[in-house]
Scaffold this motif. Sequence first.
Motif, PDB file in Angstrom:
ATOM      1  N   THR A 130       0.445  -1.127  -0.043  1.00 22.38           N
ATOM      2  CA  THR A 130       0.122  -0.124  -0.200  1.00 22.38           C
ATOM      3  C   THR A 130       0.884   1.088  -0.290  1.00 22.38           C
ATOM      4  O   THR A 130       2.018   1.242   0.438  1.00 22.38           O
ATOM      5  CB  THR A 130      -0.928  -0.026   1.233  1.00 22.38           C
ATOM      6  N   PRO A 131       0.069   2.629  -0.708  1.00 19.10           N
ATOM      7  CA  PRO A 131       1.557   3.325  -0.426  1.00 19.10           C
ATOM      8  C   PRO A 131       1.784   4.075   0.659  1.00 19.10           C
ATOM      9  O   PRO A 131       3.062   4.453   0.948  1.00 19.10           O
ATOM     10  CB  PRO A 131       0.348   4.241  -0.905  1.00 19.10           C
ATOM     11  N   GLU A 132       1.191   3.401   1.964  1.00 14.64           N
ATOM     12  CA  GLU A 132       1.423   3.733   3.297  1.00 14.64           C
ATOM     13  C   GLU A 132       2.506   2.738   4.427  1.00 14.64           C
ATOM     14  O   GLU A 132       3.308   3.012   4.739  1.00 14.64           O
ATOM     15  CB  GLU A 132       0.040   3.617   4.276  1.00 14.64           C
ATOM     16  N   ASP A 133       2.873   1.827   3.140  1.00 16.43           N
ATOM     17  CA  ASP A 133       3.855   0.547   3.774  1.00 16.43           C
ATOM     18  C   ASP A 133       5.130   1.610   3.202  1.00 16.43           C
ATOM     19  O   ASP A 133       6.400   1.721   3.629  1.00 16.43           O
ATOM     20  CB  ASP A 133       3.836  -0.382   3.057  1.00 16.43           C
ATOM     21  N   ILE A 134       5.076   2.258   2.523  1.00 13.06           N
ATOM     22  CA  ILE A 134       6.323   2.483   1.924  1.00 13.06           C
ATOM     23  C   ILE A 134       6.390   4.296   1.798  1.00 13.06           C
ATOM     24  O   ILE A 134       7.742   4.511   2.183  1.00 13.06           O
ATOM     25  CB  ILE A 134       6.288   3.272  -0.165  1.00 13.06           C
ATOM     26  N   ALA A 135       5.159   5.000   2.333  1.00 10.20           N
ATOM     27  CA  ALA A 135       5.168   6.139   3.095  1.00 10.20           C
ATOM     28  C   ALA A 135       6.024   6.111   4.277  1.00 10.20           C
ATOM     29  O   ALA A 135       7.000   7.472   4.983  1.00 10.20           O
ATOM     30  CB  ALA A 135       4.562   6.797   3.362  1.00 10.20           C
ATOM     31  N   LYS A 136       5.871   4.820   4.997  1.00  8.28           N
ATOM     32  CA  LYS A 136       6.606   5.244   6.398  1.00  8.28           C
ATOM     33  C   LYS A 136       7.907   5.066   6.728  1.00  8.28           C
ATOM     34  O   LYS A 136       8.536   5.849   7.681  1.00  8.28           O
ATOM     35  CB  LYS A 136       5.728   3.204   7.459  1.00  8.28           C
ATOM     36  N   ALA A 137       8.485   4.252   5.660  1.00 11.07           N
ATOM     37  CA  ALA A 137      10.100   4.148   5.110  1.00 11.07           C
ATOM     38  C   ALA A 137      10.688   5.002   4.663  1.00 11.07           C
ATOM     39  O   ALA A 137      11.773   5.798   4.733  1.00 11.07           O
ATOM     40  CB  ALA A 137      10.123   2.829   4.098  1.00 11.07           C
ATOM     41  N   ILE A 138       9.627   6.104   3.894  1.00  9.19           N
ATOM     42  CA  ILE A 138      10.041   7.608   3.526  1.00  9.19           C
ATOM     43  C   ILE A 138      10.449   8.153   4.797  1.00  9.19           C
ATOM     44  O   ILE A 138      11.193   8.722   4.540  1.00  9.19           O
ATOM     45  CB  ILE A 138       8.956   7.976   2.499  1.00  9.19           C
ATOM     46  N   TYR A 139       9.455   8.190   5.530  1.00 11.63           N
ATOM     47  CA  TYR A 139       9.353   9.437   6.377  1.00 11.63           C
ATOM     48  C   TYR A 139      10.699   8.298   7.375  1.00 11.63           C
ATOM     49  O   TYR A 139      11.338   9.708   7.685  1.00 11.63           O
ATOM     50  CB  TYR A 139       8.074   8.554   7.018  1.00 11.63           C
ATOM     51  N   PHE A 140      11.150   7.715   7.195  1.00  9.87           N
ATOM     52  CA  PHE A 140      12.108   7.209   8.250  1.00  9.87           C
ATOM     53  C   PHE A 140      13.381   7.650   8.113  1.00  9.87           C
ATOM     54  O   PHE A 140      13.873   8.565   8.407  1.00  9.87           O
ATOM     55  CB  PHE A 140      12.167   5.246   8.565  1.00  9.87           C
ATOM     56  N   LEU A 141      13.581   7.359   6.359  1.00  9.12           N
ATOM     57  CA  LEU A 141      14.724   7.815   5.492  1.00  9.12           C
ATOM     58  C   LEU A 141      14.973   9.237   5.062  1.00  9.12           C
ATOM     59  O   LEU A 141      16.041   9.568   5.829  1.00  9.12           O
ATOM     60  CB  LEU A 141      14.695   7.640   4.240  1.00  9.12           C
ATOM     61  N   GLY A 142      13.918  10.312   5.964  1.00  8.96           N
ATOM     62  CA  GLY A 142      13.486  11.590   5.962  1.00  8.96           C
ATOM     63  C   GLY A 142      13.644  12.196   6.844  1.00  8.96           C
ATOM     64  O   GLY A 142      13.958  13.288   7.026  1.00  8.96           O
ATOM     65  N   SER A 143      13.304  11.394   8.405  1.00  6.58           N
ATOM     66  CA  SER A 143      13.265  12.468   9.719  1.00  6.58           C
ATOM     67  C   SER A 143      14.821  11.796  10.264  1.00  6.58           C
ATOM     68  O   SER A 143      15.815  11.486   9.603  1.00  6.58           O
ATOM     69  CB  SER A 143      12.217  11.658  10.316  1.00  6.58           C
ATOM     70  N   ASP A 144      14.698  12.393  11.407  1.00 10.76           N
ATOM     71  CA  ASP A 144      16.371  12.158  12.260  1.00 10.76           C
ATOM     72  C   ASP A 144      15.922  10.741  12.342  1.00 10.76           C
ATOM     73  O   ASP A 144      16.932   9.838  13.634  1.00 10.76           O
ATOM     74  CB  ASP A 144      16.067  13.170  13.317  1.00 10.76           C
ATOM     75  N   LEU A 145      15.232   9.619  12.508  1.00 10.44           N
ATOM     76  CA  LEU A 145      15.081   8.472  13.008  1.00 10.44           C
ATOM     77  C   LEU A 145      16.104   7.933  11.983  1.00 10.44           C
ATOM     78  O   LEU A 145      16.882   6.652  12.678  1.00 10.44           O
ATOM     79  CB  LEU A 145      13.615   7.881  12.459  1.00 10.44           C
ATOM     80  N   SER A 146      16.414   8.429  10.896  1.00  9.82           N
ATOM     81  CA  SER A 146      17.846   7.506  10.338  1.00  9.82           C
ATOM     82  C   SER A 146      19.067   8.528  10.099  1.00  9.82           C
ATOM     83  O   SER A 146      19.777   8.526   9.172  1.00  9.82           O
ATOM     84  CB  SER A 146      16.912   7.648   9.021  1.00  9.82           C
ATOM     85  N   CYS A 147      19.243   9.397  11.586  1.00  7.91           N
ATOM     86  CA  CYS A 147      20.265  10.376  11.589  1.00  7.91           C
ATOM     87  C   CYS A 147      22.114  10.057  11.085  1.00  7.91           C
ATOM     88  O   CYS A 147      22.541  10.435  10.620  1.00  7.91           O
ATOM     89  CB  CYS A 147      20.327  10.830  13.270  1.00  7.91           C
ATOM     90  N   TRP A 148      22.271   8.385  11.318  1.00  8.66           N
ATOM     91  CA  TRP A 148      23.257   8.066  11.086  1.00  8.66           C
ATOM     92  C   TRP A 148      23.234   7.009   9.189  1.00  8.66           C
ATOM     93  O   TRP A 148      23.594   6.367   9.332  1.00  8.66           O
ATOM     94  CB  TRP A 148      23.825   7.061  12.306  1.00  8.66           C
ATOM     95  N   THR A 149      22.017   7.496   8.882  1.00  2.52           N
ATOM     96  CA  THR A 149      22.021   6.564   7.604  1.00  2.52           C
ATOM     97  C   THR A 149      21.919   7.486   5.994  1.00  2.52           C
ATOM     98  O   THR A 149      21.812   8.377   6.221  1.00  2.52           O
ATOM     99  CB  THR A 149      20.858   5.703   6.966  1.00  2.52           C
ATOM    100  N   THR A 150      22.768   7.094   5.249  1.00  4.28           N
ATOM    101  CA  THR A 150      23.116   7.869   4.275  1.00  4.28           C
ATOM    102  C   THR A 150      23.958   6.661   3.330  1.00  4.28           C
ATOM    103  O   THR A 150      24.467   5.852   3.553  1.00  4.28           O
ATOM    104  CB  THR A 150      24.224   8.692   3.990  1.00  4.28           C
ATOM    105  N   GLY A 151      23.535   7.148   2.152  1.00  6.46           N
ATOM    106  CA  GLY A 151      24.303   6.155   0.963  1.00  6.46           C
ATOM    107  C   GLY A 151      23.431   4.611   1.414  1.00  6.46           C
ATOM    108  O   GLY A 151      23.504   3.788   0.307  1.00  6.46           O
ATOM    109  N   ALA A 152      22.060   4.248   2.059  1.00  5.55           N
ATOM    110  CA  ALA A 152      21.378   3.314   1.884  1.00  5.55           C
ATOM    111  C   ALA A 152      20.448   2.975   0.857  1.00  5.55           C
ATOM    112  O   ALA A 152      19.811   3.991  -0.045  1.00  5.55           O
ATOM    113  CB  ALA A 152      21.009   2.966   3.216  1.00  5.55           C
ATOM    114  N   VAL A 153      20.233   1.638   0.492  1.00  2.00           N
ATOM    115  CA  VAL A 153      19.116   1.357  -0.626  1.00  2.00           C
ATOM    116  C   VAL A 153      17.822   0.749   0.181  1.00  2.00           C
ATOM    117  O   VAL A 153      18.401  -0.817   0.061  1.00  2.00           O
ATOM    118  CB  VAL A 153      19.671   0.554  -1.914  1.00  2.00           C
ATOM    119  N   LEU A 154      16.783   1.309   0.757  1.00  2.70           N
ATOM    120  CA  LEU A 154      16.166   0.177   1.340  1.00  2.70           C
ATOM    121  C   LEU A 154      14.950   0.234   0.091  1.00  2.70           C
ATOM    122  O   LEU A 154      14.210   0.533  -0.261  1.00  2.70           O
ATOM    123  CB  LEU A 154      15.659   1.144   2.421  1.00  2.70           C
ATOM    124  N   ALA A 155      15.216  -1.662   0.287  1.00  4.62           N
ATOM    125  CA  ALA A 155      13.619  -2.119  -0.060  1.00  4.62           C
ATOM    126  C   ALA A 155      12.342  -2.664   0.874  1.00  4.62           C
ATOM    127  O   ALA A 155      13.054  -2.588   1.702  1.00  4.62           O
ATOM    128  CB  ALA A 155      14.038  -3.894  -1.021  1.00  4.62           C
TER     129      ALA A 155
END
Length: 247
Positions: A215-240
């Motif tokens: 669902t679009p919401e499944d992807i939106a949650k992961a996008i929020y994770f990568l866009g927000s400070d929740l992923s503050c030490w993550t860069t260059g990752a490829v999340l399927a």
Amino acid sequence: MKKAVLITGASSGIGAASALEFSKNGYFVYLMGRSRERLENVALKCSHGASLLACDLTKAAEVDKRILEMTSVKIHRVEALVNCAGIFERHNTVSGSDDLWQRHFEVNLLGPVRITRGLFPYFEQQGGGSIVNVSSTVGLRPQGPTSAYAAIKAAMINWTSSLALEGGPLKIRANSICPGIVDTPIHNFNSLSGAQKNEALEKMKDLQPLGRIGTPEDIAKAIYFLGSDLSCWTTGAVLAVDGGINL
Ligand SMILES: NC(=O)c1ccc[n+]([C@@H]2O[C@H](COP(=O)([O-])OP(=O)(O)OC[C@H]3O[C@@H](n4cnc5c(N)ncnc54)[C@H](OP(=O)(O)O)[C@@H]3O)[C@@H](O)[C@H]2O)c1
């Protein structure tokens, strides 16, 4: 200052769901897409405020104007960019014309490059930012008649790695997300209803070890994770985020 996010492709599907996810988490949302009417419908649901940036990503001057409009408003701190707008037309190498390749290149790669180029100096000046590029599982492993689309989504992943390298010292993060099959208007089956749609979903469900398409919401949650400070030490990752389809 209130934190904000710019989302392209926010008038529909994954982009619209992402707008609601960031909004739910307190962000002001800048919504980009061509259809002002559909953007307005999304804006109405954003409880922490939203502004429309209607433009066509294939028109460089329009894009630059909208970015300037947004960055000159000093009441928000734009902390994240989600490059989500995209098109998909079924084709293979023989049936895909130059025009089809050009359209996919313009919307799915050059458009995101234009937006990012416009926002990068702003992120640099404010001391950081997070860029989420919406690629696809076919950018990792092509499937079916998707030749230009898959090649250009693969290029997006590689470009995101360059961005992560360039942005690291400036505290600008860049990550790719690769959705699998998600029920949005980009697919013909999305407009089916009732028994026809159930039949289409039934045919696709076994492609995913998790037993359903996304669902679009499944992807939106992961996008929020990568866009927000929740992923503050993550860069260059490829999340399927794909229900395991590429397995
Ligand atoms: N759904 C899937 O199964 C799936 C799987 C993997 C990856 N993706 C990727 O996810 C992203 C979102 O797709 P979706 O599934 O949510 O599809 P969608 O519902 O069709 O949304 C596509 C969005 O892109 C915008 N867009 C298209 N052309 C544009 C242009 N020239 N200028 C500005 N905006 C434009 C559309 O807005 P307007 O029409 O208002 O301009 C719309 O908001 C795409 O990059 C797609 O490749 C989707």
